[in-house]
Design an enzyme around this catalytic site. Structure first.
Site, short mmCIF file in Angstrom:
data_model
loop_
_atom_site.label_atom_id
_atom_site.label_comp_id
_atom_site.label_asym_id
_atom_site.label_seq_id
_atom_site.Cartn_x
_atom_site.Cartn_y
_atom_site.Cartn_z
N ASN A 21 -12.20 -8.92 -1.73
CA ASN A 21 -13.58 -9.13 -2.21
C ASN A 21 -13.57 -10.68 -2.82
O ASN A 21 -14.65 -11.04 -3.38
CB ASN A 21 -13.58 -8.37 -3.43
N TYR A 174 7.54 -13.46 -9.48
CA TYR A 174 6.65 -13.57 -8.40
C TYR A 174 7.43 -14.24 -7.13
O TYR A 174 7.01 -13.66 -6.03
CB TYR A 174 5.63 -14.84 -8.80
#
Length: 302
Positions: A21, A174
Site C-alpha cells: 500500500n 532491527y
C-alpha cells in the site's frame, strides 16, 4: 543501468506483494501491474490497500489487481490470508516478502515475539510456508525477501531473547530481524534445491530510500542518519533491486541484490554483499527449526 523499463512481460503471472500500500511495496506492485501481472496488494489496512489499488488503476497498466488483508504480526491472520489466496488462485508465480517495521518502541506480536523479528521474519516465513503449495503449481515461481544492509551489524541471533526476555534495543532488534530474513532466503533456496522444486528464492535490499519505514525514528536519530547518508533515493528506485530479483532472466537461486553505488546506499541493481553470519548454514538451520516450531508447519515437503 537496469530499470523497471527492462522488466519482461508478466502477463499470465500472479504476484503477491506484502506491504504494497505504500513505499517500496507500492512501487513494486505498480511496476509488476504495468508489466501485465495480476498483483495482489497485501496490507494490514484494508482501506489503505484499496486506496493504493485506485492510485495504481489511475496510473494505468496491462495487469489486474486485487487486495487482501494481511497482518504479519499475527500468525492466525497470516494463515487465514493464505487460505483465502489458495481459495481464489491455483498458482502463485511471485511472492514478494516486502513489508516491514523498523525501530518501533518495545512491542510484541500477537504471538509474543519481538515485533520486528515477528513481522519482518517470522510472519513472512509463515506466509511462504502456507503459500508453498501455490508456488509449486507455477511453472517457475520466485520468492523475493527484503533484507537490509543493517544485517551486517550483528553476528548472530540470540534465540533466548526473541521475545525480549532479556532486553530490547530497537536498532539491534532491527538488524537481527534482517539477518534472519537473509538467512531464511538463502536457506530456503538450499531446501528448494534439495526438494527438487522449480522455485527460486532470492533476496534484495533497497539501500537508503525515502519511505515511511523511518516513522518510528526520533528526530535526533533521523537527522543523524540524513547527515550520514546525505540523500535518500525515491521509492521507485529503491524498489529496483526487488524487481530485478523478481523478474530478470537467468537469475541464480540464493542471489542477493542491492544498489550498485558506494556502500550499496544508492544506485541501480547489482549483486550485494552477504555477511559471513548470513551465510552460516548451521545458524540458518537452527533458525528454520525455531520458525517451524513456532508456526507449527514444516516445509518444503515434496
Amino acid at each position: 543501468m537496469w530499470t523497471s523499463k527492462d522488466i519482461p512481460g508478466q502477463s499470465g503471472k500472479i504476484a503477491l506483494v506484502t506491504g504494497a500500500n505504500s513505499g517500496i511495496g507500492y512501487e513494486t506492485a505498480l511496476a509488476l501491474f504495468q508489466a501485465g501481472a495480476h498483483v495482489i496488494i497485501a496490507s494490514r489496512d484494508q482501506c489503505k490497500a484499496a486506496e493504493a489499488l485506485k492510485r495504481i488503476e489511475v496510473i494505468g497498466g496491462k495487469g489486474t489487481l486485487e487486495t487482501g488483508l494481511l497482518d504479519l504480526a499475527s500468525l492466525s491472520s497470516v494463515k487465514a490470508f493464505a487460505r483465502s489466496i489458495k481459495d481464489k488462485h491455483g498458482q502463485l508465480d511471485l511472492l514478494i516478502n516486502n513489508a516491514g517495521v523498523m525501530t518501533p518502541p518495545a512491542s510484541k506480536t500477537a504471538d509474543g515475539c519481538e515485533l520486528q523479528f515477528g513481522v519482518n521474519f517470522l510472519g513472512h516465513f509463515a506466509l511462504t510456508a502456507h503459500l508453498y503449495p501455490l508456488l509449486k503449481q507455477a511453472p517457475a515461481a520466485r520468492v523475493v525477501t527484503l533484507s537490509s544492509g543493517a544485517h551486517k551489524l550483528v553476528q548472530q541471533i540470540d534465540f533466548e531473547n526473541l521475545r525480549s526476555e532479556k532486553s530490547y534495543d530497537a536498532n539491534r532488534e532491527y538488524a537481527i530481524s534482517k539477518l534472519a530474513v537473509l538467512q531464511f532466503a538463502l536457506e530456503l533456496q538450499r531446501r528448494l534445491t534439495q526438494a527438487g522444486a522449480n522455485i527460486i528464492s532470492a533476496a534484495s535490499h533497497p539501500g537508503v530510500t525515502q519511505t515511511d519505514l523511518s516513522r518510528h525514528m526520533s528526530e535526533k536519530d533521523y537527522n543523524a542518519a540524513m547527515e550520514h547518508f546525505k540523500e535518500l533515493m525515491p521509492a521507485w528506485q529503491g524498489a529496483l533491486p526487488t524487481l530485478f530479483a523478481a523478474t530478470s532472466s537467468g537469475l541464480i537461486g540464493g542471489s542477493y541484490y542491492g544498489p550498485d553505488g558506494e556502500n550499496e546506499l544508492h544506485g541501480y541493481p547489482a549483486v550485494a554483499q552477504i555477511s559471513e553470519a548470513a551465510q552460516s548454514e548451521q545458524d540458518a538451520s537452527s533458525l528454520w527449526d525455531f520458525a517451524e516450531n513456532v508456526i507449527g508447519t514444516k516445509f518444503p515437503i515434496d
